[in-house]
Design an enzyme around this catalytic site. Structure first.
Site, short mmCIF file in Angstrom:
data_model
loop_
_atom_site.label_atom_id
_atom_site.label_comp_id
_atom_site.label_asym_id
_atom_site.label_seq_id
_atom_site.Cartn_x
_atom_site.Cartn_y
_atom_site.Cartn_z
N HIS A 81 10.01 64.18 75.04
CA HIS A 81 10.37 64.24 73.62
C HIS A 81 10.50 65.70 73.23
O HIS A 81 9.79 66.56 73.73
CB HIS A 81 9.28 63.57 72.78
N ASP A 160 6.69 54.16 61.14
CA ASP A 160 7.03 55.58 61.31
C ASP A 160 8.44 55.83 60.81
O ASP A 160 8.72 56.83 60.15
CB ASP A 160 6.91 56.01 62.78
N ARG A 167 9.73 61.26 54.37
CA ARG A 167 9.34 62.66 54.59
C ARG A 167 10.56 63.57 54.55
O ARG A 167 10.50 64.69 54.04
CB ARG A 167 8.65 62.80 55.96
N SER A 182 3.61 60.75 64.40
CA SER A 182 4.96 60.18 64.46
C SER A 182 5.49 60.18 65.90
O SER A 182 5.95 59.14 66.42
CB SER A 182 5.88 61.00 63.54
N LYS A 186 5.67 56.64 68.72
CA LYS A 186 6.91 56.13 69.32
C LYS A 186 6.85 56.15 70.85
O LYS A 186 7.35 55.25 71.52
CB LYS A 186 8.10 56.97 68.84
N1 URA Z 1 9.98 64.16 65.76
C1 URA Z 1 9.46 62.96 65.39
O1 URA Z 1 9.71 61.96 66.04
N2 URA Z 1 8.68 62.89 64.32
C2 URA Z 1 8.37 63.96 63.58
O2 URA Z 1 7.64 63.83 62.62
C3 URA Z 1 8.92 65.20 63.96
C4 URA Z 1 9.73 65.28 65.06
#
Ligand code: URA
Length: 407
Positions: A81, A160, A167, A182, A186
């Site tokens: 990620h 999320d 957000r 967050s 995931k």
């Molecule tokens: N990437 C994400 O998935 N969530 C965030 O809050 C920031 C970056």
């Protein structure tokens, strides 16, 4: 009750898991309103969260939807990620590179909001490429070719998704505990065994200081160990764009160039680092050993072949990957040394050319974007081409202020 919870956070007291559950699950079920959640999120931005609050929130996000079980695939499933950066096309390079070494990559990616496209937008710039795969399709493809990149299903951490959208429009994106929960929710709901996270720090990133990047790094690792998932991190610079191209199809073309063995600079270095961490975790070998394997498959064409196999499997017509737009060359208005290329400036420029969206339903022009023609440190003569801009907008106006610093 909801007011009490908001008040408690606004006055900097630690919340219990039950209180967090009440406000967040209430938000998912539309009992808590946007304005209440906005006030709560702002209180979190100002007063932060304790580690146990972050663990509780991550858990609430995970359990708000499905949890993918990838155990039907042999081998250690390693996910990657990035916290998001300008010109970041590393997934397109490392997913096939890692898969070409026998480490399965099953990756759920997102679309971009803000300035540039996400991995899914970049892949969709390839004609015919399918990004909405069913679980059955994911399973079949994973066992056939060991690589899948698909859009996040709506049932994965839906809370999320809803909170992130809020957000995004309430200036509450850059809270470290909110970012950590967050991301990790995931990745864990997506079924990864081990996770590599690229934390971008700099002007063009969500995290602006080294100190915040270190705090995020430590939280991500702690959440990982709470779930018995190994997390490794890289902190990488995002003051300037990654690579030379920004814009969806242009970035795919640059990624292919790296896969052909023509990569250089930060884009190549970061891709090698991320890929070797993934291979090291997937195969249980050292990062040095993994780096040798990764370099070998980048140079012998196996990574490129895996990319072509993957694109074809998901319906993409790679042979039709051409840029169809007008090109405007931007020339230097003075001589000197190129001192900086501002990531945020390039991102805004690319958005103004049509390469990103400001609203989630906006259309993207896959052809649009920026190709930077010079490197930082290059000697520039007045009139040299600094960048080529691709757009289909009629009579475009470019804001190049502060993008290139020559002195
Ligand atoms: N990437 C994400 O998935 N969530 C965030 O809050 C920031 C970056």
């Amino acid at each position: 009750m909801i007011l009490d919870i908001i008040n408690k956070k606004a006055n900097n007291y630690e919340l219990t898991k039950e209180e967090l559950e009440t406000i967040f699950m209430g938000y998912l079920n539309d009992e808590v309103k946007d304005y209440q959640m906005s006030a709560f999120l702002m209180a979190v931005c100002i007063n932060d969260m304790s580690d146990s609050e972050v663990f509780a929130l991550t858990d609430i996000f995970i359990r708000s939807g499905d949890i993918l079980d990838l155990n039907f695939i042999d081998g250690v499933k390693v996910d990657k990620h990035s916290t998001g950066g300008v010109g970041d096309k590393t997934t397109l390079i490392i997913a096939p590179l890692v898969a070409s070494l026998g480490v399965p990559v099953i990756k759920m990616s997102g679309r971009g909001l803000g300035y540039t496209g996400g991995t899914i937008d970049k892949l969709e710039s390839i004609l015919g490429f399918r990004t909405a795969l069913s679980l059955e399709e994911i399973k079949k493809q994973a066992s056939d070719i060991g690589i899948v990149v698909t859009s996040q299903t709506k049932d994965l951490a839906p809370l999320d998704k809803k909170v992130y959208a809020l957000r995004d429009v309430t200036a509450t994106t850059n809270s470290i505990p909110l970012i950590a929960s967050s991301i990790m929710s995931k990745k864990i709901a997506g079924g990864a065994d081990k996770i590599v996270i690229d934390i971008k720090v700099g002007d063009g990133a969500l995290v602006n200081t080294e100190e915040d990047a270190k705090r995020l790094e430590s939280l991500l690792i702690k959440i990982g160990s709470y779930y018995q998932k190994e997390v490794r991190t890289v902190i990488s610079n995002m003051d300037r764009p990654l690579g030379n191209s920004v814009g969806n199809r242009l970035e795919v073309l640059e990624a292919i160039d790296v896969l052909k063995g023509n990569g250089k600079g930060e884009l190549l270095d970061l891709s090698l680092t991320l890929a070797s961490k993934m291979v090291s975790m997937g195969k249980g070998i050292s990062e040095e050993e993994a780096l040798n394997l990764v370099k070998e498959n980048l140079n012998n064409g196996k990574a490129l072949n895996k990319f072509l196999e993957f694109v074809k499997y998901q319906g993409g017509e790679i042979e039709k990957l051409e840029i169809d737009s007008k090109v405007y060359n931007i020339k230097a208005n003075k001589s000197g040394i190129l001192k900086n290329i501002d990531a945020l400036g390039v991102a805004k420029l690319s958005l103004s050319l049509g390469a990103g969206r400001t609203n989630k339903d906006d259309d993207i022009d896959y052809n649009a974007g920026v190709v930077i023609r010079k490197e930082i440190g290059d000697e520039i003569n007045e009139g040299d081409i600094l960048a080529s801009l691709y757009t289909n907008i009629e009579d475009p106006k470019f804001n190049l202020e502060k993008v290139f610093e020559i002195s």
